[in-house]
Design a protein around this motif. Structure first.
Motif, PDB file in Angstrom:
ATOM      1  N   ARG A  63       3.870   6.248  10.667  1.00  8.84           N
ATOM      2  CA  ARG A  63       3.296   7.343   9.648  1.00  8.84           C
ATOM      3  C   ARG A  63       3.251   7.029   8.545  1.00  8.84           C
ATOM      4  NH1 ARG A  63       3.238  13.362  11.216  1.00  8.84           N
ATOM      5  NH2 ARG A  63       3.482  13.099  13.703  1.00  8.84           N
ATOM      6  N   ARG A  64       5.502   6.697   7.584  1.00 12.18           N
ATOM      7  CA  ARG A  64       4.719   6.203   6.385  1.00 12.18           C
ATOM      8  C   ARG A  64       4.317   4.515   6.830  1.00 12.18           C
ATOM      9  NH1 ARG A  64      10.434   5.727   5.548  1.00 12.18           N
ATOM     10  NH2 ARG A  64      10.586   8.071   5.052  1.00 12.18           N
ATOM     11  N   VAL A  65       4.270   3.692   7.277  1.00 12.36           N
ATOM     12  CA  VAL A  65       3.620   2.210   7.134  1.00 12.36           C
ATOM     13  C   VAL A  65       1.909   2.893   7.172  1.00 12.36           C
ATOM     14  CG1 VAL A  65       2.982   0.188   8.533  1.00 12.36           C
ATOM     15  CG2 VAL A  65       5.177   1.037   8.139  1.00 12.36           C
ATOM     16  N   TYR A  66       1.295   3.853   7.747  1.00 15.02           N
ATOM     17  CA  TYR A  66       0.391   3.992   7.397  1.00 15.02           C
ATOM     18  C   TYR A  66      -0.006   4.548   6.107  1.00 15.02           C
ATOM     19  CZ  TYR A  66      -4.510   5.778   8.147  1.00 15.02           C
ATOM     20  OH  TYR A  66      -5.938   5.943   8.671  1.00 15.02           O
ATOM     21  N   VAL A  67       0.640   4.562   5.910  1.00 11.69           N
ATOM     22  CA  VAL A  67       0.538   5.794   4.328  1.00 11.69           C
ATOM     23  C   VAL A  67       0.869   4.913   3.396  1.00 11.69           C
ATOM     24  CG1 VAL A  67       1.025   7.703   2.553  1.00 11.69           C
ATOM     25  CG2 VAL A  67       1.191   8.419   5.129  1.00 11.69           C
ATOM     26  N   LEU A  68       1.961   4.322   3.406  1.00 17.02           N
ATOM     27  CA  LEU A  68       2.425   3.721   1.552  1.00 17.02           C
ATOM     28  C   LEU A  68       2.633   2.478   2.317  1.00 17.02           C
ATOM     29  CD1 LEU A  68       5.557   6.248   1.549  1.00 17.02           C
ATOM     30  CD2 LEU A  68       3.544   6.281   0.236  1.00 17.02           C
ATOM     31  N   GLY A  69       2.643   2.008   3.205  1.00 15.86           N
ATOM     32  CA  GLY A  69       2.150   0.471   3.478  1.00 15.86           C
ATOM     33  C   GLY A  69       3.499  -0.105   4.079  1.00 15.86           C
ATOM     34  N   GLN A  70       4.475   0.733   3.963  1.00 13.30           N
ATOM     35  CA  GLN A  70       6.053  -0.092   4.117  1.00 13.30           C
ATOM     36  C   GLN A  70       6.182   1.411   5.000  1.00 13.30           C
ATOM     37  OE1 GLN A  70       6.837   0.178  -0.034  1.00 13.30           O
ATOM     38  NE2 GLN A  70       7.694   2.530   0.101  1.00 13.30           N
ATOM     39  N   ILE A 130       8.468  11.609   4.651  1.00 11.79           N
ATOM     40  CA  ILE A 130       6.980   9.686   4.840  1.00 11.79           C
ATOM     41  C   ILE A 130       6.897   9.627   2.833  1.00 11.79           C
ATOM     42  CG2 ILE A 130       4.844   9.345   4.790  1.00 11.79           C
ATOM     43  CD1 ILE A 130       4.201  11.313   7.277  1.00 11.79           C
ATOM     44  N   ASP A 131       6.865  10.443   2.088  1.00 15.75           N
ATOM     45  CA  ASP A 131       6.954   9.939   1.036  1.00 15.75           C
ATOM     46  C   ASP A 131       7.961   9.614  -0.145  1.00 15.75           C
ATOM     47  OD1 ASP A 131       3.603  10.191   0.855  1.00 15.75           O
ATOM     48  OD2 ASP A 131       4.238  12.393   0.359  1.00 15.75           O
ATOM     49  N   CYS A 132       8.806   9.678   1.098  1.00 17.88           N
ATOM     50  CA  CYS A 132      10.467   9.852   0.309  1.00 17.88           C
ATOM     51  C   CYS A 132      10.510  10.053  -0.519  1.00 17.88           C
ATOM     52  CB  CYS A 132      10.359   7.798  -0.279  1.00 17.88           C
ATOM     53  SG  CYS A 132       9.924   6.406   1.179  1.00 17.88           S
ATOM     54  N   GLN A 133      10.784  11.618  -0.121  1.00 18.45           N
ATOM     55  CA  GLN A 133      11.239  12.191  -1.364  1.00 18.45           C
ATOM     56  C   GLN A 133      12.083  13.334  -0.641  1.00 18.45           C
ATOM     57  OE1 GLN A 133       7.977  14.778  -2.199  1.00 18.45           O
ATOM     58  NE2 GLN A 133       6.280  13.024  -3.657  1.00 18.45           N
TER      59      GLN A 133
END
Length: 138
Positions: free
Chosen positions: A120-127, A42-45
């Motif tokens: 979930r990424r949209v919710y957490v990171l906005g993208q 989700i955090d792109c790691q």
């Protein structure tokens, strides 16, 4: 009247415990390190997640291997690495956990997981997508 109210409260509490217990079943027996890879994705790691996922495809329990392969498939889709994605699907199908599974169904399930992670990424990171460097060396 008091007994009926007490009994219904007890049934309600028991139903609540059953519902809470059911929410933990999918992750029961899965190592915390493997569970944390979902957040890394989700955090792109991606690279950090892939390091852990690769290990669990080899040494994990059947449940952990299945999840590791699925997340690896998601990462390779996210990275748009079709060759690595197809190799991961092939490895999964060859492994005990995926043997006999329908390839199209496996890919569809992994796509569903990818959609869930993107939401979930949209919710957490906005993208929905991670910034990817498509530049090739050479």
């Amino acid at each position: 009247m008091k007994w009926v109210f007490g009994a219904s409260k007890g049934l309600l509490a028991m139903g609540g415990l059953i519902m809470v217990g059911c929410t933990y079943v999918p992750t029961y027996g899965v190592h915390g390190k493997l569970l944390s890879t979902e957040q890394q994705i989700i955090d792109c790691q991606y690279e950090a997640a892939l390091d852990i996922l690769q290990r669990f495809t080899v040494v994990g329990s059947s449940k952990e291997k299945a999840r590791a392969f699925e997340y690896m498939g998601v990462v390779y889709q996210e990275k748009m690495d079709l060759e690595a994605f197809n190799h991961t699907v092939d490895r999964y199908m060859f492994n005990d956990v995926g043997r006999g599974a329908d390839r199209a169904a496996v890919i569809q399930n992994w796509n569903e997981t990818r959609r869930d992670i993107r939401e979930r990424r949209v919710y957490v990171l906005g993208q929905a997508e991670c910034a990817t460097n498509f530049a090739t060396s050479g």
